[in-house]
Design a protein around this motif. Sequence first.
Motif, short mmCIF file in Angstrom:
data_model
loop_
_atom_site.label_atom_id
_atom_site.label_comp_id
_atom_site.label_asym_id
_atom_site.label_seq_id
_atom_site.Cartn_x
_atom_site.Cartn_y
_atom_site.Cartn_z
N ILE A 190 36.58 90.07 -27.40
CA ILE A 190 36.83 91.29 -26.63
C ILE A 190 36.50 92.53 -27.46
O ILE A 190 36.89 92.64 -28.61
N TYR A 191 35.77 93.45 -26.83
CA TYR A 191 35.39 94.71 -27.47
C TYR A 191 36.01 95.84 -26.65
O TYR A 191 36.10 95.76 -25.42
N GLU A 192 36.44 96.91 -27.32
CA GLU A 192 37.09 98.02 -26.65
C GLU A 192 36.29 99.31 -26.81
O GLU A 192 35.79 99.60 -27.90
N ALA A 193 36.19 100.07 -25.73
CA ALA A 193 35.54 101.38 -25.78
C ALA A 193 36.43 102.38 -25.05
O ALA A 193 36.94 102.09 -23.97
N THR A 194 36.60 103.55 -25.64
CA THR A 194 37.46 104.57 -25.04
C THR A 194 36.68 105.54 -24.15
O THR A 194 37.26 106.37 -23.47
N SER A 195 35.34 105.42 -24.17
CA SER A 195 34.51 106.32 -23.37
C SER A 195 33.20 105.62 -23.02
O SER A 195 32.87 104.56 -23.58
N LEU A 196 32.45 106.22 -22.14
CA LEU A 196 31.16 105.66 -21.75
C LEU A 196 30.18 105.73 -22.92
O LEU A 196 29.35 104.83 -23.10
N GLU A 197 30.29 106.77 -23.73
CA GLU A 197 29.38 106.93 -24.87
C GLU A 197 29.59 105.82 -25.90
O GLU A 197 28.64 105.27 -26.45
N VAL A 198 30.85 105.48 -26.15
CA VAL A 198 31.15 104.39 -27.09
C VAL A 198 30.62 103.08 -26.52
O VAL A 198 30.02 102.27 -27.24
N ALA A 199 30.82 102.86 -25.22
CA ALA A 199 30.32 101.65 -24.58
C ALA A 199 28.80 101.58 -24.66
O ALA A 199 28.21 100.52 -24.92
N ARG A 200 28.14 102.71 -24.44
CA ARG A 200 26.68 102.78 -24.52
C ARG A 200 26.22 102.35 -25.92
O ARG A 200 25.25 101.61 -26.07
N GLY A 201 26.94 102.81 -26.95
CA GLY A 201 26.59 102.45 -28.32
C GLY A 201 26.66 100.95 -28.55
O GLY A 201 25.77 100.36 -29.17
N TYR A 202 27.72 100.32 -28.02
CA TYR A 202 27.86 98.86 -28.14
C TYR A 202 26.68 98.15 -27.48
O TYR A 202 26.05 97.27 -28.06
N ILE A 203 26.41 98.54 -26.24
CA ILE A 203 25.39 97.84 -25.45
C ILE A 203 23.99 98.06 -26.04
O ILE A 203 23.20 97.12 -26.16
N GLU A 204 23.71 99.30 -26.44
CA GLU A 204 22.38 99.60 -26.96
C GLU A 204 22.15 99.03 -28.36
O GLU A 204 21.02 98.95 -28.83
N SER A 205 23.22 98.59 -29.03
CA SER A 205 23.08 97.96 -30.34
C SER A 205 22.59 96.52 -30.22
O SER A 205 22.29 95.87 -31.22
N ASP B 167 34.15 111.30 -20.58
CA ASP B 167 32.81 111.86 -20.80
C ASP B 167 31.82 111.52 -19.68
O ASP B 167 30.61 111.53 -19.89
N ALA B 168 32.35 111.22 -18.49
CA ALA B 168 31.44 110.84 -17.40
C ALA B 168 32.00 111.20 -16.04
O ALA B 168 33.22 111.17 -15.83
N ASP B 169 31.12 111.52 -15.12
CA ASP B 169 31.48 111.74 -13.72
C ASP B 169 31.72 110.37 -13.09
O ASP B 169 30.88 109.48 -13.21
N HIS B 170 32.87 110.20 -12.43
CA HIS B 170 33.23 108.88 -11.90
C HIS B 170 32.19 108.34 -10.92
O HIS B 170 32.06 107.13 -10.74
N ARG B 171 31.42 109.23 -10.31
CA ARG B 171 30.43 108.80 -9.31
C ARG B 171 29.25 108.07 -9.95
O ARG B 171 28.50 107.36 -9.25
N PHE B 172 29.07 108.24 -11.26
CA PHE B 172 27.87 107.69 -11.91
C PHE B 172 28.18 106.64 -12.98
O PHE B 172 27.26 106.13 -13.62
N VAL B 173 29.45 106.31 -13.17
CA VAL B 173 29.82 105.34 -14.21
C VAL B 173 29.19 103.98 -13.94
O VAL B 173 28.55 103.38 -14.81
N GLN C 47 26.39 100.40 -6.24
CA GLN C 47 25.65 100.67 -7.47
C GLN C 47 25.58 99.46 -8.40
O GLN C 47 24.93 99.53 -9.44
N GLY C 48 26.24 98.37 -8.04
CA GLY C 48 26.09 97.15 -8.84
C GLY C 48 27.36 96.51 -9.35
O GLY C 48 27.31 95.44 -9.96
N ALA C 49 28.53 97.12 -9.11
CA ALA C 49 29.78 96.45 -9.50
C ALA C 49 29.96 95.23 -8.62
O ALA C 49 29.67 95.28 -7.42
N GLN C 50 30.43 94.14 -9.20
CA GLN C 50 30.61 92.92 -8.42
C GLN C 50 32.06 92.69 -8.02
O GLN C 50 32.34 92.01 -7.04
#
Length: 201
Positions: free
Chosen positions: A29-44, A59-65, A96-99
């Motif tokens: 399990i990995y934890e991210a407190t924001s979308l930017e932190v999550a982006r860093g994990y995924i893009e790594s 750090d994100a508009d809920h409509r685009f998360v 938008q792709g959530a299952q």
Amino acid sequence: MKILIIDPQFITRTGLIHLLTSQPGSIAIYEATSLEVARGYIESGETYDLIFSELDLPDADHRFVTNTLQSLAPKSHIVLFTWRRSAADIQTGIAQGAQSYLRKDASAESVKMAIHGLLQNKVYLPTDDMPYRQQSEADRKLSPRQREIMQLLAQGLSNKEIANILGITEGTIRVHLSAIFKAIKVSNRTEATLWYLLRQS
């Protein structure tokens, strides 16, 4: 199985981690407190089987998360794990792709049932309150508890396993199954499972 939890609240993340790790199997399990932190994990280069994400991030508009996560991790099973109940918000997230969609104010039993299925890569959408989709025949004929039992029955679980997940006795499960068989006019578990699966879209 690798899981990413995106949520700004420590208590929420801790509670979800506790429920996930109480299930059998090997889980990282990995934890991210924001979308930017999550982006860093995924893009790594990390890949995740499941991504639980709150829609309200600092750090994100809920409509685009969801759209952002889907773009970053198209093969991940995205779960909207949020306080939001608005039909428009959930409908947008699923489009938008959530299952899957798991409300933070769901009962403990519902959360346990959801996690049990999600760890088997099964889609979870709450059956007790579905403003984002049309009611199915199963929703009309069965009570919320009966639909929970049918969901688990359709996963091939025994009465004992269902009872353990829902925190009730096997005898109560048998009573519910008898009522379910009568309501949907079938005579056994196999017929009931087939009836249920044919009515899920």
